[in-house]
Write a protein that holds these residues in place. Structure first.
Motif, PDB file in Angstrom:
ATOM      1  N   SER A  74      39.763  39.934  34.959  1.00 30.14           N
ATOM      2  CA  SER A  74      38.410  40.213  34.463  1.00 30.14           C
ATOM      3  C   SER A  74      37.362  39.826  35.500  1.00 30.14           C
ATOM      4  CB  SER A  74      38.166  39.450  33.154  1.00 30.14           C
ATOM      5  OG  SER A  74      39.052  39.886  32.150  1.00 30.14           O
ATOM      6  N   TRP A  75      37.540  38.655  36.136  1.00 28.26           N
ATOM      7  CA  TRP A  75      36.597  38.243  37.175  1.00 28.26           C
ATOM      8  C   TRP A  75      36.625  39.224  38.332  1.00 28.26           C
ATOM      9  CZ3 TRP A  75      36.914  37.272  42.352  1.00 28.26           C
ATOM     10  CH2 TRP A  75      35.790  36.687  42.956  1.00 28.26           C
ATOM     11  N   LEU A  76      37.812  39.642  38.743  1.00 30.85           N
ATOM     12  CA  LEU A  76      37.947  40.553  39.876  1.00 30.85           C
ATOM     13  C   LEU A  76      37.239  41.871  39.625  1.00 30.85           C
ATOM     14  CD1 LEU A  76      39.229  41.523  42.554  1.00 30.85           C
ATOM     15  CD2 LEU A  76      41.240  42.194  41.216  1.00 30.85           C
ATOM     16  N   VAL A  77      37.497  42.494  38.474  1.00 30.62           N
ATOM     17  CA  VAL A  77      36.900  43.802  38.179  1.00 30.62           C
ATOM     18  C   VAL A  77      35.378  43.702  38.114  1.00 30.62           C
ATOM     19  CG1 VAL A  77      36.748  45.665  36.481  1.00 30.62           C
ATOM     20  CG2 VAL A  77      38.970  44.615  36.986  1.00 30.62           C
ATOM     21  N   ALA A  78      34.873  42.676  37.420  1.00 29.34           N
ATOM     22  CA  ALA A  78      33.425  42.505  37.296  1.00 29.34           C
ATOM     23  C   ALA A  78      32.780  42.239  38.653  1.00 29.34           C
ATOM     24  CB  ALA A  78      33.111  41.363  36.326  1.00 29.34           C
ATOM     25  N   GLU A  79      33.380  41.384  39.458  1.00 29.82           N
ATOM     26  CA  GLU A  79      32.818  41.050  40.766  1.00 29.82           C
ATOM     27  C   GLU A  79      32.878  42.242  41.708  1.00 29.82           C
ATOM     28  OE1 GLU A  79      30.769  38.215  43.027  1.00 29.82           O
ATOM     29  OE2 GLU A  79      31.425  38.195  40.927  1.00 29.82           O
ATOM     30  N   HIS A  80      33.955  42.992  41.637  1.00 25.15           N
ATOM     31  CA  HIS A  80      34.108  44.200  42.458  1.00 25.15           C
ATOM     32  C   HIS A  80      32.992  45.195  42.149  1.00 25.15           C
ATOM     33  CE1 HIS A  80      36.549  47.290  44.624  1.00 25.15           C
ATOM     34  NE2 HIS A  80      35.937  48.101  43.783  1.00 25.15           N
ATOM     35  N   ASN A  81      32.747  45.418  40.860  1.00 28.05           N
ATOM     36  CA  ASN A  81      31.690  46.355  40.467  1.00 28.05           C
ATOM     37  C   ASN A  81      30.307  45.810  40.798  1.00 28.05           C
ATOM     38  OD1 ASN A  81      33.630  48.148  39.466  1.00 28.05           O
ATOM     39  ND2 ASN A  81      33.592  47.215  37.423  1.00 28.05           N
ATOM     40  N   LYS A  82      30.127  44.499  40.622  1.00 28.29           N
ATOM     41  CA  LYS A  82      28.819  43.887  40.895  1.00 28.29           C
ATOM     42  C   LYS A  82      28.438  44.018  42.361  1.00 28.29           C
ATOM     43  CE  LYS A  82      28.336  39.370  40.759  1.00 28.29           C
ATOM     44  NZ  LYS A  82      28.267  37.984  40.216  1.00 28.29           N
ATOM     45  N   ARG A  83      29.426  43.964  43.238  1.00 27.99           N
ATOM     46  CA  ARG A  83      29.152  44.066  44.669  1.00 27.99           C
ATOM     47  C   ARG A  83      29.057  45.512  45.150  1.00 27.99           C
ATOM     48  NH1 ARG A  83      32.134  39.025  47.746  1.00 27.99           N
ATOM     49  NH2 ARG A  83      31.880  37.481  46.080  1.00 27.99           N
ATOM     50  N   GLY A  84      29.266  46.463  44.246  1.00 28.43           N
ATOM     51  CA  GLY A  84      29.073  47.867  44.590  1.00 28.43           C
ATOM     52  C   GLY A  84      30.181  48.486  45.412  1.00 28.43           C
ATOM     53  N   PHE A  85      31.398  47.929  45.357  1.00 33.53           N
ATOM     54  CA  PHE A  85      32.509  48.505  46.106  1.00 33.53           C
ATOM     55  C   PHE A  85      33.025  49.758  45.399  1.00 33.53           C
ATOM     56  CE2 PHE A  85      33.298  43.880  47.376  1.00 33.53           C
ATOM     57  CZ  PHE A  85      32.626  44.031  48.582  1.00 33.53           C
ATOM     58  N   ASP A  86      33.686  50.615  46.159  1.00 40.48           N
ATOM     59  CA  ASP A  86      34.263  51.846  45.620  1.00 40.48           C
ATOM     60  C   ASP A  86      35.305  51.491  44.557  1.00 40.48           C
ATOM     61  OD1 ASP A  86      35.688  54.220  45.139  1.00 40.48           O
ATOM     62  OD2 ASP A  86      35.376  54.942  47.185  1.00 40.48           O
ATOM     63  N   PRO A  87      35.230  52.090  43.354  1.00 40.06           N
ATOM     64  CA  PRO A  87      36.210  51.790  42.303  1.00 40.06           C
ATOM     65  C   PRO A  87      37.657  52.041  42.744  1.00 40.06           C
ATOM     66  CG  PRO A  87      34.346  52.975  41.377  1.00 40.06           C
ATOM     67  CD  PRO A  87      34.156  52.982  42.868  1.00 40.06           C
ATOM     68  N   GLN A  88      37.857  53.036  43.635  1.00 38.10           N
ATOM     69  CA  GLN A  88      39.198  53.347  44.105  1.00 38.10           C
ATOM     70  C   GLN A  88      39.819  52.175  44.868  1.00 38.10           C
ATOM     71  OE1 GLN A  88      41.019  55.879  43.360  1.00 38.10           O
ATOM     72  NE2 GLN A  88      42.738  55.579  44.756  1.00 38.10           N
ATOM     73  N   TRP A  89      38.983  51.331  45.471  1.00 33.21           N
ATOM     74  CA  TRP A  89      39.485  50.212  46.268  1.00 33.21           C
ATOM     75  C   TRP A  89      40.138  49.131  45.415  1.00 33.21           C
ATOM     76  CZ3 TRP A  89      34.666  49.368  49.954  1.00 33.21           C
ATOM     77  CH2 TRP A  89      34.515  50.508  50.761  1.00 33.21           C
ATOM     78  N   LEU A  90      39.827  49.128  44.114  1.00 34.89           N
ATOM     79  CA  LEU A  90      40.467  48.150  43.225  1.00 34.89           C
ATOM     80  C   LEU A  90      41.982  48.282  43.262  1.00 34.89           C
ATOM     81  CD1 LEU A  90      38.441  47.838  39.894  1.00 34.89           C
ATOM     82  CD2 LEU A  90      39.210  45.979  41.360  1.00 34.89           C
ATOM     83  N   SER A  91      42.456  49.520  43.403  1.00 34.50           N
ATOM     84  CA  SER A  91      43.899  49.754  43.425  1.00 34.50           C
ATOM     85  C   SER A  91      44.566  49.015  44.576  1.00 34.50           C
ATOM     86  CB  SER A  91      44.184  51.259  43.539  1.00 34.50           C
ATOM     87  OG  SER A  91      43.609  51.964  42.467  1.00 34.50           O
ATOM     88  N   LEU A  92      43.850  48.888  45.700  1.00 33.09           N
ATOM     89  CA  LEU A  92      44.406  48.169  46.845  1.00 33.09           C
ATOM     90  C   LEU A  92      44.669  46.707  46.504  1.00 33.09           C
ATOM     91  CD1 LEU A  92      42.119  49.549  49.711  1.00 33.09           C
ATOM     92  CD2 LEU A  92      44.434  50.281  49.140  1.00 33.09           C
ATOM     93  N   ILE A  93      43.704  46.100  45.825  1.00 28.30           N
ATOM     94  CA  ILE A  93      43.859  44.690  45.459  1.00 28.30           C
ATOM     95  C   ILE A  93      44.964  44.524  44.427  1.00 28.30           C
ATOM     96  CG2 ILE A  93      42.682  42.643  44.587  1.00 28.30           C
ATOM     97  CD1 ILE A  93      40.074  43.763  45.504  1.00 28.30           C
TER      98      ILE A  93
END
Length: 462
Positions: free
Chosen positions: A147-166
């Motif tokens: 939950s922290w990762l997804v929220a922080e990823h979106n808050k920082r404006g990173f490409d949603p597709q990059w979540l898959s890498l993590i």
């Protein structure tokens, strides 16, 4: 027979290395330096958290037996852990959306460290408290960090597709490489160095403390729904309403419970399946082979998730069907292959087939985790992410408790057959999810209605 195990493990290691080294530009996603720094920080923390978890696994049962407790006493301790995860863990995990995900991750570290400390006591009541704390920690591990990762990823404006890498890297490391290294390290501490079965728990506490220090020094806080008017029951109400009103979320929860319930049942059953007559088999080496198979699966998942045109909802149907067949193998072999009667260190022909099948199942597990994380990031609303994820774990933990309580009541083939049926059901539900996901996206007012039902005016932001 040891040569056979080395060949299987070596072959898997070679395949994983080839897959990782042969990645082309199609298998890689161009990212920014800021994202790489963010990704590496999270992977270091997640690896430390998983090391703290994996170090304990090989010696929990053994430690309890060394304290003089019988199988029934130990079984009740394990049931207490899963029951705690179902009851208290759901409440504590849900507080992450309100009180902050970073705080929840720190709470995980503290709770699990305390659980490790209780292992020094031979008193049953103290060990029971440790299992309850461990159950709470498990719920936080599988909800707060994501939950922290997804929220922080979106808050920082990173490409949603990059979540898959993590996601894929986290499973490759946390459920693969870290698991193997942790098992070997625990064995070295307890046996080779002679520190005893409590030593791995002390090492786990040290890794958790290091991870907690990194979280406190480098992570920022994020929340689900920070509204002052939302108490714990309000969080539960929003989560329950979201699951009931959005079929995609409900399907996702059912799929997760069916697969993970079968997976945890497999954890209890693979040893008697491979050694039905108490044959001497290298448990640690087989465990390492399973973890290498999981690494293979996560490596395959990273390639699949990198394909923008390939939908995760599509290929997961195949994964569930394959996993269902692998857990049906014990039933098939029971009818087609004559059971062995000897008690030696060799693995019979049927056991060799089972080992290969179980390795395939573990590869499916390696594909499942990052793929499920990807789907959860798409479908679960941010405002109640941790709460909903812990709701998903209620039927899972209930199922595991029932299995643990009745593990000796049914033949092992019946248990495996039941898991296979569950996995076929998961594939059917996954098909339904793909059909719904292909429909035009619903309008925001659906979520507005949820908020209005809870007495608020602002729509949920998904």
């Amino acid at each position: 027979m040891e040569v056979f195990y080395y060949l299987v493990f070596g072959a898997l290691a070679v395949v994983v290395a080839v897959l990782e080294l042969s990645k082309t530009s199609k298998d890689r996603v161009a990212t920014s330096s800021a994202f790489n720094s963010f990704k590496n920080n999270y992977l270091v923390v997640f690896s430390l958290m998983m090391a703290g978890d994996w170090l304990q696994g090989p010696y929990v049962y053994f430690l309890y037996s060394q304290y003089g407790f019988d199988k029934g006493d130990i079984g009740r301790l394990f049931i207490a852990g899963f029951g705690s995860s179902m009851l208290f863990g759901t409440i504590v995990g849900s507080l992450a959306d309100k009180q902050g995900r970073k705080r929840a991750c720190v709470t995980y570290c503290i709770t699990y460290i305390l659980s490790c400390i209780t292992k020094h006591s031979p008193e049953y009541k103290v060990l029971m408290v440790g299992r309850i704390l461990g159950g709470i920690a498990t719920s936080l591990l599988f909800s707060a960090f994501e939950s922290w990762l997804v929220a922080e990823h979106n808050k920082r404006g990173f490409d949603p597709q990059w979540l898959s890498l993590i996601f894929s890297k986290a499973i490759f490391l946390g459920n693969g490489l870290i698991a193997i290294v942790s098992g070997l390290f625990a064995n070295m501490l307890a046996d080779n160095l002679g520190f005893g079965p409590v030593a791995p728990f002390d090492a786990a506490a040290c890794f958790l403390a290091i991870g907690m220090a990194i979280i406190l020094s480098s992570w920022t806080e994020n929340y689900g729904d920070p509204s002052d008017s939302k108490d714990l029951m309000g969080q539960f109400k929003v989560a329950a309403t979201a699951i009931a009103s959005d079929e995609k979320i409900a399907l996702l929860g059912a799929i997760q419970s069916l697969f993970e319930g079968s997976m945890y049942t497999f954890v209890f059953l693979w040893t008697p399946a491979l050694s039905p007559n108490d044959e001497e088999i290298p448990h640690g080496f087989i465990f390492a082979t399973f973890m290498m198979s999981s690494m293979l699966g996560s490596s395959i998942a990273s390639r699949l998730l990198a394909r923008v045109t390939l939908k995760v909802e599509s290929y997961m149907q195949i994964v569930f069907v394959v996993s269902a067949f692998t857990l049906l193998l014990p039933v098939i072999i029971n009818f087609l292959v004559a059971p062995s009667t000897g008690k030696d260190s060799s693995l019979p022909f049927g056991g060799c087939i089972l080992l290969f099948g179980f390795c395939i199942f573990e590869s499916c597990v390696g594909i499942f985790w990052p793929s499920m994380m990807k789907m959860r990031s798409q479908y679960i609303p941010e405002e109640a992410r941790s709460t909903i994820m812990n709701f998903f774990r209620i039927p899972l933990n209930l199922f595991v408790c029932v299995v643990l309580y009745n593990v000796n009541a049914f033949p092992i083939t019946v248990m495996f057959g039941m898991c296979s049926i569950f996995l076929f059901m998961a594939s059917i539900l996954q098909r339904r999810l793909m059909v719904i996901a292909d429909r035009p996206k619903s309008k925001p007012q659906d979520w507005t209605a949820l908020r209005e039902m809870d007495g608020e005016e602002e729509p949920l932001n998904v």
